[in-house]
Scaffold this motif. Structure first.
Motif, short mmCIF file in Angstrom:
data_model
loop_
_atom_site.label_atom_id
_atom_site.label_comp_id
_atom_site.label_asym_id
_atom_site.label_seq_id
_atom_site.Cartn_x
_atom_site.Cartn_y
_atom_site.Cartn_z
N HIS A 147 0.82 -1.21 0.00
CA HIS A 147 0.00 0.00 0.00
C HIS A 147 0.86 1.26 0.00
O HIS A 147 0.45 2.29 -0.54
N SER A 148 2.03 1.20 0.61
CA SER A 148 2.90 2.38 0.72
C SER A 148 3.52 2.76 -0.61
O SER A 148 4.15 3.82 -0.71
N ARG A 149 3.37 1.93 -1.64
CA ARG A 149 3.90 2.24 -2.96
C ARG A 149 2.87 2.96 -3.83
O ARG A 149 3.19 3.44 -4.91
N GLY A 150 1.61 2.99 -3.40
CA GLY A 150 0.60 3.81 -4.06
C GLY A 150 -0.24 3.17 -5.14
O GLY A 150 -1.11 3.83 -5.71
N SER A 151 0.00 1.88 -5.44
CA SER A 151 -0.77 1.22 -6.49
C SER A 151 -1.65 0.09 -5.97
O SER A 151 -2.21 -0.67 -6.77
N THR A 152 -1.78 -0.01 -4.65
CA THR A 152 -2.58 -1.06 -4.03
C THR A 152 -3.79 -0.46 -3.34
O THR A 152 -3.70 0.61 -2.71
N PHE A 201 -6.04 -5.54 -3.93
CA PHE A 201 -5.66 -5.57 -5.34
C PHE A 201 -4.54 -4.57 -5.61
O PHE A 201 -4.53 -3.46 -5.06
N THR A 202 -3.62 -4.97 -6.49
CA THR A 202 -2.52 -4.10 -6.91
C THR A 202 -2.58 -3.89 -8.42
O THR A 202 -2.68 -4.86 -9.17
N HIS A 203 -2.49 -2.63 -8.84
CA HIS A 203 -2.48 -2.33 -10.26
C HIS A 203 -1.08 -2.51 -10.82
O HIS A 203 -0.11 -2.00 -10.26
#
Length: 275
Positions: free
Chosen positions: A158-163, A251-253
């Protein structure tokens, strides 16, 4: 099978949601220099508020509240806003358009998560005496096993911004009551009629349920619950999202813009300002 709403109902719901979202996205008054300096690090320009990409997607940002497995608002969550990388937000907009045509809406529980929030989770997990929310969120898991069983980790995608953590809500969305700290808790895997009320479709467990029943393809989940999970997974997969098998909501994009970076700017609209 899941009942499908007609196009007219979907258009009415879309209009109502857009009006609500527009009200929530009114421009904020500029903060004085001292307040801006105290707001913390800023998000890179590739991050946006989900409402700017699609104001119709519903929000239930749990970590700004006490209704989560810790039992208190989480560090770094200053406002109930969903922040994501722009490609992730745009992909969710496409998925939302697909679901609106069927009479449903996406609802996000969590999006970008600062590292300080993950650190809060770690401190809580190490304190074995704090089990105030155990009955709802991890009734069958010994708290000492949270790290070993993979429910808590020192880093989060989540901390990477795409989840994003999310679910599906039938339209028109029902109004649900707020959580009252200290109220009696019900296990997150209990029948839907007994769990804490949520306006989403029945996924078999609540959000953030630390239990193997939360595994997306757990064979014990059948009927409408399995159909609902499949609808969420298959809809998002069409637009580049990959599900975490242990959590039906996660979910991760792909591809991620920042696959190796863990950010720590606060969850706040101020984090998105460039001044």
């Amino acid at each position: 099978m899941m009942r499908t709403r007609g196009p007219a109902a979907a258009r009415r719901a879309l209009t109502a949601l857009a009006v609500t979202g527009a009200a929530l996205t009114a421009p904020a008054v500029a903060a004085p220099p001292a307040a801006r300096a105290a707001s913390g690090p800023k998000a890179p320009g590739e991050f946006v508020a989900l409402r700017s990409a699609d104001p119709t997607i519903l929000h239930d940002i749990r970590y700004t509240t006490a209704h989560n497995f810790v039992g208190e608002p989480i560090d770094g969550y200053r406002r109930p806003v969903c922040i994501l990388t722009r490609p992730t937000a745009q992909a969710l907009r496409k998925a939302q358009r697909t679901l609106l045509r069927k009479g449903y809406s996406l609802k996000v529980y969590d999006c970008y998560r600062p590292q300080r929030a993950v650190d809060h989770f770690v401190r809580w997990a190490e304190d074995l005496s704090d089990e105030r929310m155990k009955k709802e969120f991890y009734p069958h898991v010994d708290k000492s096993r949270l790290f070993a069983d993979g429910y808590i980790a020192e880093k989060s995608g989540h901390s990477r911004g795409s989840t994003v953590d999310l679910t599906i809500v039938p339209l028109p969305a029902r109004k649900t009551r707020p959580y009252v700290p200290g109220e009696p808790l019900v296990p997150c895997h209990a029948p839907r009629s007994e769990r804490f009320p949520d306006d989403s479709v029945d996924m078999g467990t609540g959000f953030d349920c630390f239990d193997t029943l939360s595994h997306t393809d757990d064979p014990r989940i059948q009927g409408a619950q399995r159909t609902n999970r499949r609808l969420l997974k298959e809809t998002l997969a069409r637009f580049g999202f990959v599900n975490l098998p242990e959590e039906w909501w996660h979910f991760t994009h792909k591809p991620e813009l920042f696959p190796d970076t863990y950010f720590d700017f606060p969850v706040s609209r101020r984090s998105l300002t460039r001044s």
